[in-house]
Design a protein around this motif. Structure first.
Motif, PDB file in Angstrom:
ATOM      1  N   PHE A  34       0.927  -1.129   0.277  1.00 57.64           N
ATOM      2  CA  PHE A  34      -0.055   0.026   0.071  1.00 57.64           C
ATOM      3  C   PHE A  34       0.792   1.262   0.026  1.00 57.64           C
ATOM      4  CE2 PHE A  34      -3.556  -2.617   2.179  1.00 57.64           C
ATOM      5  CZ  PHE A  34      -4.038  -2.936   0.982  1.00 57.64           C
ATOM      6  N   TYR A  35       1.932   1.167   0.733  1.00 61.84           N
ATOM      7  CA  TYR A  35       2.683   2.588   0.877  1.00 61.84           C
ATOM      8  C   TYR A  35       3.302   2.761  -0.495  1.00 61.84           C
ATOM      9  CZ  TYR A  35       6.535   5.690   2.223  1.00 61.84           C
ATOM     10  OH  TYR A  35       7.474   6.755   2.543  1.00 61.84           O
ATOM     11  N   PHE A  36       4.051   1.866  -1.101  1.00 65.14           N
ATOM     12  CA  PHE A  36       4.668   2.181  -2.409  1.00 65.14           C
ATOM     13  C   PHE A  36       3.734   2.248  -3.536  1.00 65.14           C
ATOM     14  CE2 PHE A  36       8.177   0.475  -0.039  1.00 65.14           C
ATOM     15  CZ  PHE A  36       9.185   1.391  -0.261  1.00 65.14           C
ATOM     16  N   TYR A  37       2.427   1.868  -3.358  1.00 60.90           N
ATOM     17  CA  TYR A  37       1.390   1.705  -4.414  1.00 60.90           C
ATOM     18  C   TYR A  37       1.016   3.493  -4.331  1.00 60.90           C
ATOM     19  CZ  TYR A  37      -2.783   2.073  -7.124  1.00 60.90           C
ATOM     20  OH  TYR A  37      -3.713   2.173  -7.952  1.00 60.90           O
ATOM     21  N   PHE A  38       0.294   3.812  -3.164  1.00 58.59           N
ATOM     22  CA  PHE A  38      -0.098   5.113  -3.333  1.00 58.59           C
ATOM     23  C   PHE A  38       0.789   6.389  -3.392  1.00 58.59           C
ATOM     24  CE2 PHE A  38      -3.617   2.454  -0.933  1.00 58.59           C
ATOM     25  CZ  PHE A  38      -4.517   3.170  -1.903  1.00 58.59           C
ATOM     26  N   GLN A  39       2.198   5.915  -3.135  1.00 59.28           N
ATOM     27  CA  GLN A  39       3.002   6.938  -3.339  1.00 59.28           C
ATOM     28  C   GLN A  39       3.347   7.336  -4.844  1.00 59.28           C
ATOM     29  OE1 GLN A  39       3.959   8.778  -0.407  1.00 59.28           O
ATOM     30  NE2 GLN A  39       5.955   8.738  -0.922  1.00 59.28           N
ATOM     31  N   GLU A  40       3.256   6.159  -5.800  1.00 56.21           N
ATOM     32  CA  GLU A  40       3.490   6.449  -7.117  1.00 56.21           C
ATOM     33  C   GLU A  40       1.977   6.760  -7.750  1.00 56.21           C
ATOM     34  OE1 GLU A  40       5.413   3.995 -10.846  1.00 56.21           O
ATOM     35  OE2 GLU A  40       5.464   3.141  -8.870  1.00 56.21           O
ATOM     36  N   ALA A  41       1.031   5.854  -7.562  1.00 49.59           N
ATOM     37  CA  ALA A  41      -0.229   6.086  -8.260  1.00 49.59           C
ATOM     38  C   ALA A  41      -0.925   7.477  -8.174  1.00 49.59           C
ATOM     39  CB  ALA A  41      -1.233   5.203  -7.639  1.00 49.59           C
ATOM     40  N   TYR A  42      -0.641   8.484  -6.635  1.00 55.43           N
ATOM     41  CA  TYR A  42      -1.097   9.373  -6.748  1.00 55.43           C
ATOM     42  C   TYR A  42      -0.309  10.593  -7.399  1.00 55.43           C
ATOM     43  CZ  TYR A  42      -4.589   8.201  -3.208  1.00 55.43           C
ATOM     44  OH  TYR A  42      -6.051   7.751  -2.827  1.00 55.43           O
ATOM     45  N   LEU A  43       1.064  10.289  -7.451  1.00 58.49           N
ATOM     46  CA  LEU A  43       1.755  11.140  -8.206  1.00 58.49           C
ATOM     47  C   LEU A  43       1.541  11.053  -9.799  1.00 58.49           C
ATOM     48  CD1 LEU A  43       4.610  13.047  -8.200  1.00 58.49           C
ATOM     49  CD2 LEU A  43       5.891  10.889  -8.476  1.00 58.49           C
ATOM     50  N   ASN A 537      -4.946  18.408 -14.449  1.00 58.30           N
ATOM     51  CA  ASN A 537      -3.561  19.074 -15.162  1.00 58.30           C
ATOM     52  C   ASN A 537      -2.564  18.244 -15.393  1.00 58.30           C
ATOM     53  OD1 ASN A 537      -2.202  19.959 -12.482  1.00 58.30           O
ATOM     54  ND2 ASN A 537      -4.155  20.930 -12.191  1.00 58.30           N
ATOM     55  N   GLU A 538      -1.724  18.919 -16.061  1.00 58.74           N
ATOM     56  CA  GLU A 538      -0.212  18.487 -16.209  1.00 58.74           C
ATOM     57  C   GLU A 538       0.667  18.980 -15.133  1.00 58.74           C
ATOM     58  OE1 GLU A 538       1.384  17.905 -20.483  1.00 58.74           O
ATOM     59  OE2 GLU A 538      -0.004  19.470 -20.688  1.00 58.74           O
ATOM     60  N   GLN A 539       1.754  18.650 -14.846  1.00 62.25           N
ATOM     61  CA  GLN A 539       2.886  18.826 -13.821  1.00 62.25           C
ATOM     62  C   GLN A 539       4.045  19.583 -14.318  1.00 62.25           C
ATOM     63  OE1 GLN A 539       3.196  14.989 -11.691  1.00 62.25           O
ATOM     64  NE2 GLN A 539       2.132  15.977 -10.065  1.00 62.25           N
ATOM     65  N   VAL A 540       4.605  20.619 -14.118  1.00 61.64           N
ATOM     66  CA  VAL A 540       5.866  21.211 -14.461  1.00 61.64           C
ATOM     67  C   VAL A 540       7.112  21.257 -13.530  1.00 61.64           C
ATOM     68  CG1 VAL A 540       4.367  22.773 -16.071  1.00 61.64           C
ATOM     69  CG2 VAL A 540       4.911  23.405 -13.740  1.00 61.64           C
ATOM     70  N   GLN A 541       8.149  21.457 -14.154  1.00 61.41           N
ATOM     71  CA  GLN A 541       9.022  21.506 -13.126  1.00 61.41           C
ATOM     72  C   GLN A 541       9.578  23.043 -13.146  1.00 61.41           C
ATOM     73  OE1 GLN A 541      12.712  19.293 -14.761  1.00 61.41           O
ATOM     74  NE2 GLN A 541      11.781  17.323 -14.067  1.00 61.41           N
ATOM     75  N   ASN A 545      13.967  27.321  -4.208  1.00 59.43           N
ATOM     76  CA  ASN A 545      14.946  28.216  -3.597  1.00 59.43           C
ATOM     77  C   ASN A 545      16.520  27.421  -3.150  1.00 59.43           C
ATOM     78  OD1 ASN A 545      13.205  30.429  -3.484  1.00 59.43           O
ATOM     79  ND2 ASN A 545      12.244  29.609  -1.497  1.00 59.43           N
ATOM     80  N   LEU A 546      16.448  25.987  -3.152  1.00 62.18           N
ATOM     81  CA  LEU A 546      17.465  25.477  -3.008  1.00 62.18           C
ATOM     82  C   LEU A 546      18.019  24.932  -4.099  1.00 62.18           C
ATOM     83  CD1 LEU A 546      16.104  22.934  -0.229  1.00 62.18           C
ATOM     84  CD2 LEU A 546      17.274  25.212   0.396  1.00 62.18           C
ATOM     85  N   GLY A 547      17.718  25.537  -5.379  1.00 59.51           N
ATOM     86  CA  GLY A 547      18.409  25.213  -6.332  1.00 59.51           C
ATOM     87  C   GLY A 547      18.108  24.043  -7.162  1.00 59.51           C
ATOM     88  N   MET A 548      16.973  23.382  -6.678  1.00 65.46           N
ATOM     89  CA  MET A 548      16.714  21.749  -6.979  1.00 65.46           C
ATOM     90  C   MET A 548      15.363  22.069  -8.124  1.00 65.46           C
ATOM     91  SD  MET A 548      17.547  19.580  -3.988  1.00 65.46           S
ATOM     92  CE  MET A 548      17.027  18.025  -4.581  1.00 65.46           C
ATOM     93  N   ALA A 549      14.973  21.228  -8.781  1.00 65.97           N
ATOM     94  CA  ALA A 549      13.782  21.449  -9.750  1.00 65.97           C
ATOM     95  C   ALA A 549      12.812  20.609  -8.674  1.00 65.97           C
ATOM     96  CB  ALA A 549      14.063  20.711 -10.972  1.00 65.97           C
ATOM     97  N   MET A 550      11.519  21.369  -8.727  1.00 66.61           N
ATOM     98  CA  MET A 550      10.389  20.641  -8.080  1.00 66.61           C
ATOM     99  C   MET A 550       9.292  20.423  -9.309  1.00 66.61           C
ATOM    100  SD  MET A 550      10.024  23.458  -4.743  1.00 66.61           S
ATOM    101  CE  MET A 550       8.305  22.666  -4.345  1.00 66.61           C
ATOM    102  N   ILE A 551       8.771  19.570  -8.928  1.00 68.38           N
ATOM    103  CA  ILE A 551       7.406  18.909  -9.852  1.00 68.38           C
ATOM    104  C   ILE A 551       6.286  19.495  -9.096  1.00 68.38           C
ATOM    105  CG2 ILE A 551       6.232  17.094 -11.101  1.00 68.38           C
ATOM    106  CD1 ILE A 551       8.793  15.694 -11.247  1.00 68.38           C
ATOM    107  N   MET A 552       5.432  20.200  -9.704  1.00 66.10           N
ATOM    108  CA  MET A 552       4.233  20.843  -9.204  1.00 66.10           C
ATOM    109  C   MET A 552       3.330  20.925 -10.301  1.00 66.10           C
ATOM    110  SD  MET A 552       5.594  24.791  -8.669  1.00 66.10           S
ATOM    111  CE  MET A 552       4.170  25.121  -7.778  1.00 66.10           C
TER     112      MET A 552
END
Length: 746
Positions: A34-43, A537-541, A545-552
């Motif tokens: 369940f843990y790994f499924y919902f981590q990926e499925a909801y993403l 909707n689609e997600q973008v990178q 502020n930490l210089g890392m790309a975020m997916i939202m």
């Protein structure tokens, strides 16, 4: 016999639930799942069991040996194995009972995961045929691994040793079919290894197709290891010097050999049950009608090297299935030829003349890795002309491509489609290269511009496409287009009511009075505002502020969903529309217009100008009270005139979207279906619209989303803990009760 097998099975099944270890294993199995499924499925936001199935084989790799390690090793170590077998029960009956008991326990574990598809029904229309096939494939995999675990347990008295042996053998079965192994062994051996690898067959069933070859493989694998288990048990009861021992060994090895032969030879058999929506792995009726209506011979010539790289083995099998279906359906009008250019100089020369060139692959030969050339292409030939696929990389749209080629060769005249230019629109060489390539399979495609000498759209033109445009049309151009539609022509308008500037990150309204007037007299319009969808909707990178790309998530890049059963969107997945605008519909006769694409219930519109910065505070910008379904594409039929399709942004067919969006192909399918409908040439729509993508996961509320997640993640394991606690407490209570004379409980 069946009664004795059932007795052993019940005893074995009940024994698991009489110990706390079984409940611990179940809770660990379900919790990790369940843990790994919902981590990926909801993403991914997909209503699919794929995340669970990608993890399941590796979870079962350890779980099943842990369950099976005690089955025979404990009996042997405690000295009860000989005692049981001294009873009037055959070894085969005892072994099958053990197998069924373990299988029932593991089916309980899999039943615990059924809360996932039940929960997904709150957020999507689940593909239950695929779900059934996926669970059936899981049962096949479990049965095969149980047979491995039983053999491992029969080989030793030590449970830990049995666990290690079971994991090692199971991992070996996984490993032999993986590219990391098949790429490092000679090609002929690699092909056999790919057929014997367990993961490839599991993946085949899990896609929604129950294939006879996969069923035979799992049956053969299970039989082979059960035979070895039988031999291991019986070998301790017979003297090695007696003839019976030799016959036993010969019989066990014979069964194993037959099982291996069945697994390899079964690859030549055909027969499958397609449980996918729309039967995407089965030949479509329009394809069958096209083949049956041929008036002359069509030749399908497959140029394929014998020793293809192992990673192409599953693709090669699907290609063989499709070509065999085409050959059988076409009868005497279809001639299927398979040649190997590596062994036939004439075939090699013909392939070169047709344009089917070899592709370089890494091949291991004589313990050395080398780059060699292999053929895997296809030619469709008719009346001295040919259409080719130089290299077959997959079968996702292969049926459509072949049907298009056959129809193109056998139909002398093709409809004409033109792209309007001269106003900053997307062109065939500037943004629509991919769309041009796909349209050219069925249509004659060109560009068309209106100048001072143009008085009308040519009669030879069937469909005119306007893809965007930064400059408005002139009144004279609008009159020409209006006469074109009134006279029976078809127009595909892809235009937004806003213009987005990515450098300034602002969007403003964009007006085209001439086009607006053309649409207004027909009761249609493009609203100069920005459409959004808060959930779908689609997600973008974006940089943090930490210089890392975020997916939202990015609400202005909507994933429009089909709004009706119109032929254009039948079977089409969610279409990415970037910076689109709502469409206005004020048509008196509702039969003339059909909404094609809409936002979800969490859609809406925002007035312009406005910021399109992905980092802005969306909750401040978007009000939940103003959310509503917005129409983003419509189809319109003009009485005694032509047809119109309006989509609120040209982005859905733009090369940048098709390359950068995971759902970009859905936009291209929508575009091609629309062109077919506009040209009144709908024969191939159902073939092209075969969608293998799972439905989007969109819960109507946050609490249902959380209920599905935490109800499975916490609720199901706690339920097993509660059941286990009650059962073990009851057993402990029975153990402390006294037995008076006569044996009755007090």
């Amino acid at each position: 016999m069946i009664g004795r097998i059932a007795t052993v099975a019940r005893r074995e099944f009940a024994s698991y639930f009489d110990q706390a270890t079984a409940y611990i294993l179940l809770v660990i199995f379900l919790g990790i799942n369940f843990y790994f499924y919902f981590q990926e499925a909801y993403l991914l936001r997909e209503a699919s069991l794929r995340p669970m199935l990608s993890l399941l084989p590796w979870l079962l790799l350890f779980f099943i040996p842990a369950v099976c390690m005690r089955t025979l090793a404990e009996e042997r170590n405690a000295g009860t194995l000989e005692l049981v077998l001294s009873q009037p029960i055959a070894v085969v009956e005892f072994l099958l009972g053990k197998f069924l008991g373990v299988l029932l326990f593991l089916l309980v574990a899999m039943a615990g995961t059924f809360g996932i598809p039940l929960g997904l029904t709150f957020g999507a229309d689940l593909q239950w045929g695929v779900v059934f096939s996926q669970y059936l494939g899981s049962v096949f995999l479990i049965a095969a691994l149980i047979s491995v675990g039983l053999w491992s347990s029969a080989m030793t008295r030590n449970q830990v040793t049995a666990f290690i042996i079971g994991v090692t053998i199971s991992f070996g079965l996984y490993l032999i079919g993986l590219p990391t192994v098949t790429l490092s062994i000679p090609a002929p051996v690699a092909t056999m290894a790919a057929r014997l690898g367990i993961l490839g067959h599991f993946s085949s069933v899990a896609r929604g197709v129950i294939d006879l070859r996969d069923v035979l493989y799992f049956a053969a694998l299970t039989t082979a290891f059960l035979s070895l288990t039988y031999f291991s048990i019986m070998s301790e009861r017979l003297s090695r010097e007696r003839p019976a021992y030799g016959r036993l060994r010969l019989g066990a090895l014979g069964l194993v050999g037959i099982a291996i032969f069945t697994a390899l030879a079964g690859a030549q058999l055909r027969g499958r049950l397609d449980l996918t929506p729309g039967k995407v792995y089965t030949l479509s009726r329009p394809t069958a009608d096209l083949l049956r209506g041929l008036d002359d011979l069509v030749t399908l010539k497959l140029f394929r090297s014998t020793d293809l790289p192992p990673e192409l083995t599953p693709v090669s099998r699907d290609v063989d299935d499709l070509l065999a279906d085409l050959d059988a359906t076409g009868g005497a009008n279809v001639n299927l030829i398979r040649v190997d250019p590596d062994d036939d100089p004439d075939a090699e020369q013909e392939a070169g003349l047709l344009g089917v060139n070899p592709v370089r692959y890494r091949i291991l030969d004589d313990d050395a890795v080398s780059v060699q050339e292999r053929y895997f292409g296809l030619a469709v030939q008719y009346a001295g002309e040919s259409e080719i696929i130089p290299i077959i990389r997959g079968t996702t749209d292969l049926e459509y491509r072949l049907a298009s080629m056959i129809r193109s060769l056998t139909t002398p005249e093709r409809p004409n489609v033109a792209i309007l230019t001269g106003h900053g629109e997307l062109g065939l060489r500037s943004g629509l290269q991919f769309a041009n390539g796909r349209l050219s399979l069925e249509y004659d495609v060109s560009e068309f511009s209106i100048d001072s000498a143009t008085t009308a759209v040519p009669d030879s033109l069937d469909v005119l496409v306007i893809a965007g445009g930064r400059m408005p049309l002139e009144p004279a151009e609008g009159e020409i287009l209006s006469r074109f539609v009134d006279g029976g022509g078809s127009l595909f308008l892809l235009k937004s009511g806003v213009m987005a500037d990515m450098q300034s990150r602002f969007a403003g309204p964009m007006f085209d009075p001439v086009l607006d007037s053309l649409l207004q007299v027909r009761g249609l319009g493009i609203v100069p505002s920005m459409a959004y969808d808060w959930r779908l909707n689609e997600q973008v990178q974006v940089p943090s502020n930490l210089g890392m790309a975020m997916i939202m998530p990015y609400p202005f890049w909507t994933l429009a969903q089909p709004a009706s059963g119109h032929v254009i969107v039948d079977g089409v997945a969610n279409v990415p529309i970037r910076y689109g605008s709502p469409l206005q519909i004020e048509v008196e006769d509702s039969t003339r217009v059909t909404p094609l694409l809409v936002t979800s219930d969490f859609g809406g519109r925002l007035g312009t100008p406005l910021s399109i910065d992905p980092n802005q505070d969306w909750e401040m910008l978007i009000s939940p009270e103003e959310m509503t379904v917005e129409t983003l594409a419509v189809a319109y039929t003009q009485p005694e005139g032509g047809r119109l399709v309006i989509a609120s942004s040209p982005s859905l067919i733009e090369d940048a979207t098709l390359r950068g969006s995971t759902g970009g192909l859905a936009g291209m399918v929508f575009f091609q279906n629309s062109i077919d409908w506009l040209a009144q040439d709908e024969a191939l729509i159902s073939i092209r619209s075969k969608d293998r993508a799972p439905p989007q996961l969109l819960f109507p509320s946050e609490w249902l989303r959380d209920l599905t997640r935490y109800g499975n993640l916490a609720g199901v394991p706690l339920l097993f803990v509660l059941i286990g606690g009650l059962r073990l407490a009851r057993r402990r209570g029975l153990q402390h009760r006294s037995f008076p004379e006569g044996g009755a409980l007090t």
